[in-house]
Design a protein around this motif. Structure first.
Motif, PDB file in Angstrom:
ATOM      1  N   ARG A  50       2.795  -5.830   5.967  1.00 50.12           N
ATOM      2  CA  ARG A  50       1.402  -6.087   5.572  1.00 50.12           C
ATOM      3  C   ARG A  50       0.895  -4.979   4.641  1.00 50.12           C
ATOM      4  NH1 ARG A  50      -1.752  -9.417   8.502  1.00 50.12           N
ATOM      5  NH2 ARG A  50      -0.665  -8.880  10.449  1.00 50.12           N
ATOM      6  N   GLU A  51       1.256  -3.737   4.942  1.00 53.61           N
ATOM      7  CA  GLU A  51       0.858  -2.630   4.053  1.00 53.61           C
ATOM      8  C   GLU A  51       1.389  -2.852   2.638  1.00 53.61           C
ATOM      9  OE1 GLU A  51       1.194   1.560   5.217  1.00 53.61           O
ATOM     10  OE2 GLU A  51       1.671   0.849   7.230  1.00 53.61           O
ATOM     11  N   ASN A  52       2.656  -3.229   2.551  1.00 52.10           N
ATOM     12  CA  ASN A  52       3.249  -3.514   1.244  1.00 52.10           C
ATOM     13  C   ASN A  52       2.564  -4.702   0.577  1.00 52.10           C
ATOM     14  OD1 ASN A  52       5.915  -1.974   0.386  1.00 52.10           O
ATOM     15  ND2 ASN A  52       5.949  -2.094   2.623  1.00 52.10           N
ATOM     16  N   PHE A 102      10.406  -1.121   3.718  1.00 52.75           N
ATOM     17  CA  PHE A 102      10.181  -2.563   3.608  1.00 52.75           C
ATOM     18  C   PHE A 102       9.595  -2.917   2.238  1.00 52.75           C
ATOM     19  CE2 PHE A 102      10.596  -1.942   8.093  1.00 52.75           C
ATOM     20  CZ  PHE A 102      11.126  -3.135   8.579  1.00 52.75           C
ATOM     21  N   TYR A 103       9.634  -4.212   1.945  1.00 55.37           N
ATOM     22  CA  TYR A 103       9.216  -4.705   0.627  1.00 55.37           C
ATOM     23  C   TYR A 103       7.929  -5.529   0.705  1.00 55.37           C
ATOM     24  CZ  TYR A 103      13.617  -3.314  -1.519  1.00 55.37           C
ATOM     25  OH  TYR A 103      14.670  -2.585  -2.010  1.00 55.37           O
ATOM     26  N   GLY A 104       7.269  -5.619  -0.458  1.00 50.65           N
ATOM     27  CA  GLY A 104       6.165  -6.546  -0.662  1.00 50.65           C
ATOM     28  C   GLY A 104       6.409  -7.311  -1.948  1.00 50.65           C
ATOM     29  N   ASP A 105       5.896  -8.556  -2.034  1.00 49.40           N
ATOM     30  CA  ASP A 105       6.191  -9.412  -3.190  1.00 49.40           C
ATOM     31  C   ASP A 105       5.151 -10.529  -3.265  1.00 49.40           C
ATOM     32  OD1 ASP A 105       7.375 -10.882  -5.229  1.00 49.40           O
ATOM     33  OD2 ASP A 105       9.098 -11.533  -4.040  1.00 49.40           O
ATOM     34  N   LEU A 153       0.009 -12.365   4.864  1.00 48.08           N
ATOM     35  CA  LEU A 153      -0.010 -10.900   4.736  1.00 48.08           C
ATOM     36  C   LEU A 153      -0.642 -10.425   3.441  1.00 48.08           C
ATOM     37  CD1 LEU A 153       3.553 -10.007   6.097  1.00 48.08           C
ATOM     38  CD2 LEU A 153       1.385 -10.080   7.347  1.00 48.08           C
ATOM     39  N   SER A 154      -0.383 -11.145   2.352  1.00 45.79           N
ATOM     40  CA  SER A 154      -0.971 -10.764   1.064  1.00 45.79           C
ATOM     41  C   SER A 154      -2.189 -11.648   0.800  1.00 45.79           C
ATOM     42  CB  SER A 154       0.059 -10.850  -0.061  1.00 45.79           C
ATOM     43  OG  SER A 154       0.871 -11.999   0.043  1.00 45.79           O
ATOM     44  N   THR A 155      -2.946 -11.313  -0.219  1.00 45.07           N
ATOM     45  CA  THR A 155      -4.206 -12.009  -0.458  1.00 45.07           C
ATOM     46  C   THR A 155      -4.555 -12.009  -1.946  1.00 45.07           C
ATOM     47  OG1 THR A 155      -6.578 -12.028   0.034  1.00 45.07           O
ATOM     48  CG2 THR A 155      -5.512  -9.866  -0.023  1.00 45.07           C
TER      49      THR A 155
END
Length: 256
Positions: free
Chosen positions: A14-16, A102-105, A245-247
């Motif tokens: 979620r942070e990512n 960890f990753y975010g995308d 998780l993203s917005t």
């Protein structure tokens, strides 16, 4: 192999995801006629590093930029360049981060100044199809329920879904199992289980679904040169209702 995530892992994801969301909003504030896509890429890299993360795409499989920047008929994986954005363009930004293992995308398609009503409709329908898919990301459903929801909404509007590229799982790797197609049949595919984290990302063409790969080995464009839109969010499969998780709120409320 599909690996479900713990609550602790989900919070790092979620942070990512939120940093990616804020990065897209930061870059979005600079999108205007006359701005080069290289300038946008630099803004993203600086913002990600200033916030304690690493650009996930930079160097990934040899990809040379922080952002995938796809203008007009480019579907995905476009390169930053000296191209200056023009009134009426659309530009899809796909962004990734790596932080705390960890990753975010996520991805978003931005209008450049005033765009045509037809293009506005393409963007609206593509984003709606993403939310239709997310609604189906609940424990006990199957992957095909997500895929069908996206495809049905897109095709009812007279647009077409790109089939060569798919969404994916995400975690300690940028692309994990399972694949998340944007086309399919209800009730088909893998069963969705609580704790699965996936990126749902419709890529939708104004014209035919056919695409071609450029000589750079990355850039994918529509064969008929008509515009293409792309939206992506990170989602946790849960019982009853998915956890997104993203917005896009930072972009659409212009508030990071």
């Amino acid at each position: 192999m599909i690996r479900l995530k713990t609550e602790e892992e989900i919070e790092i994801l979620r942070e990512n995801a939120l940093l990616v969301s804020k990065t897209l909003a930061e870059v979005g504030r600079h999108i205007a006629p006359g701005v080069t896509t290289l300038e946008l890429n630099k803004i993203a890299e600086t913002f990600i590093r200033d916030n304690g993360a690493v650009p996930a795409f930079l160097g990934y499989g040899g990809f040379p930029y922080t952002l995938c920047i796809s203008v007009n008929d480019v579907v995905v994986h476009g390169f930053a360049s000296d191209y200056r954005l023009t009134e009426g363009d659309i530009v899809s930004l796909d962004c990734g981060t790596y932080m705390k293992g960890f990753y975010g995308d996520s991805a978003y398609t931005f209008p450049v100044g005033e765009i045509s009503p037809e293009t506005e409709n393409l963007l609206r329908v593509t984003k709606e199809s993403l939310y239709k898919g997310i609604e189906k990301a609940v424990h006990g459903n199957r992957m095909g329920d997500i895929s069908f929801a996206v495809q049905e909404h897109v095709e009812k509007a007279g647009f077409s879904v790109v089939r060569e590229m798919v969404g994916h799982g995400i975690g300690t790797k940028l692309h994990e199992s399972p694949e998340v197609p944007n086309y399919g049949r209800r009730g088909d595919g893998k069963k969705l289980t609580e704790g699965l984290v996936i990126c749902i990302e419709p890529m939708v063409n104004a014209g035919a679904r056919n695409v071609y790969l450029h000589d750079d080995g990355w850039t994918l464009s529509t064969t008929d040169k008509k515009k293409s839109a792309h939206y992506e969010l990170m989602v946790v499969v849960k019982k009853g209702k998915p956890d997104v998780l993203s917005t896009f709120d930072f972009i659409e409320n212009n508030n990071s």
